[in-house]
Design a protein around this motif. Structure first.
Motif, short mmCIF file in Angstrom:
data_model
loop_
_atom_site.label_atom_id
_atom_site.label_comp_id
_atom_site.label_asym_id
_atom_site.label_seq_id
_atom_site.Cartn_x
_atom_site.Cartn_y
_atom_site.Cartn_z
N GLU A 59 37.89 34.69 -77.32
CA GLU A 59 39.15 35.23 -77.72
C GLU A 59 39.40 36.55 -77.97
OE1 GLU A 59 41.95 33.56 -77.38
OE2 GLU A 59 41.03 31.49 -76.66
N GLN A 60 38.21 37.28 -78.45
CA GLN A 60 38.17 38.66 -78.67
C GLN A 60 37.89 39.57 -77.57
OE1 GLN A 60 34.89 39.32 -81.40
NE2 GLN A 60 36.00 37.93 -83.03
N PHE A 61 37.78 38.80 -76.41
CA PHE A 61 37.83 39.66 -75.07
C PHE A 61 39.25 40.10 -74.55
CE2 PHE A 61 37.68 39.82 -70.32
CZ PHE A 61 36.86 40.77 -70.19
N LYS A 62 39.54 41.27 -74.58
CA LYS A 62 40.92 41.79 -74.10
C LYS A 62 40.98 42.08 -72.75
CE LYS A 62 42.23 40.68 -78.39
NZ LYS A 62 42.66 39.18 -78.64
N GLY A 63 39.72 42.29 -72.07
CA GLY A 63 40.07 42.84 -70.93
C GLY A 63 40.05 44.05 -70.64
N GLU A 64 39.81 44.81 -71.60
CA GLU A 64 39.79 46.53 -71.59
C GLU A 64 38.48 46.87 -70.88
OE1 GLU A 64 40.00 46.91 -76.10
OE2 GLU A 64 41.79 46.62 -76.15
#
Length: 180
Positions: A59-64
């Motif tokens: 969930e912490q992966f934001k695709g930045e």
């Protein structure tokens, strides 16, 4: 299936998507871990723990950044934690995994072997060795190293500079036969 779709399915706890991402990144992350830890079994353990951590925190992966870059940071942190917990003094670098990134002021005297470079990196004090390896071998910049090591960017630059000076001196001693 696109990577972002796999990640979104992983966020829904889709085991098949997790397995696909695992298969896609496992070998590459094992290569990263092998550059830090002494043996294959330890590297495998670090990679397994890293994937578990990644899926728990997906969930912490934001695709930045790419998923691979995000996962690599987890693996690198896992390796450093592993080495600290084992109080290891050396890092074995396997030639098949070694890829030194380009750096303007980095060159090695002619006649210096890869084994001598590896040995010299292994002999650096931990605080310099980790930064040298993250910068020269893994290709991280000072901002990323600062986050990984929980230090300032200035400290990262200083440690890299001092580590490279020690490394060059060690290699020069080796080249001219003045080392021990």
């Amino acid at each position: 299936m696109f990577q972002i779709e796999l990640v979104e399915k992983c966020k829904l706890n889709d085991r098949e998507a997790q397995l696909k991402l695992y298969r896609q990144y496992c070998d590459g992350m094992l290569g990263v871990a092998m550059r830090f830890v002494k043996n294959y079994d330890d590297a495998e353990d670090v990679v397994q723990e890293s994937f578990i951590k990644a899926f728990q925190r997906i969930e912490q992966f934001k695709g930045e950044v790419t998923f691979g870059a995000w996962l690599k940071r987890i693996v690198v942190n896992g390796c450093i934690d592993f080495l600290k917990s084992k109080n290891q003094r050396t890092v074995e670098l396997n030639e098949s995994y070694l890829h030194i990134t380009d750096e303007q002021d980095w060159h090695v005297e002619e006649g210096i072997t890869l084994e001598e470079v590896k040995k010299s990196i292994e002999e650096l004090p931990d605080k310099y060795r980790y930064v040298v390896q993250l910068f020269l071998v893994e290709g991280y910049d000072h901002s990323e190293i600062a986050q990984i090591m929980n230090i300032t960017e200035a400290a990262s630059r200083t440690r890299l500079l001092r580590g490279k000076i020690q490394l060059k001196e060690s290699l020069k001693d080796s080249a001219y036969g003045t080392g021990s």
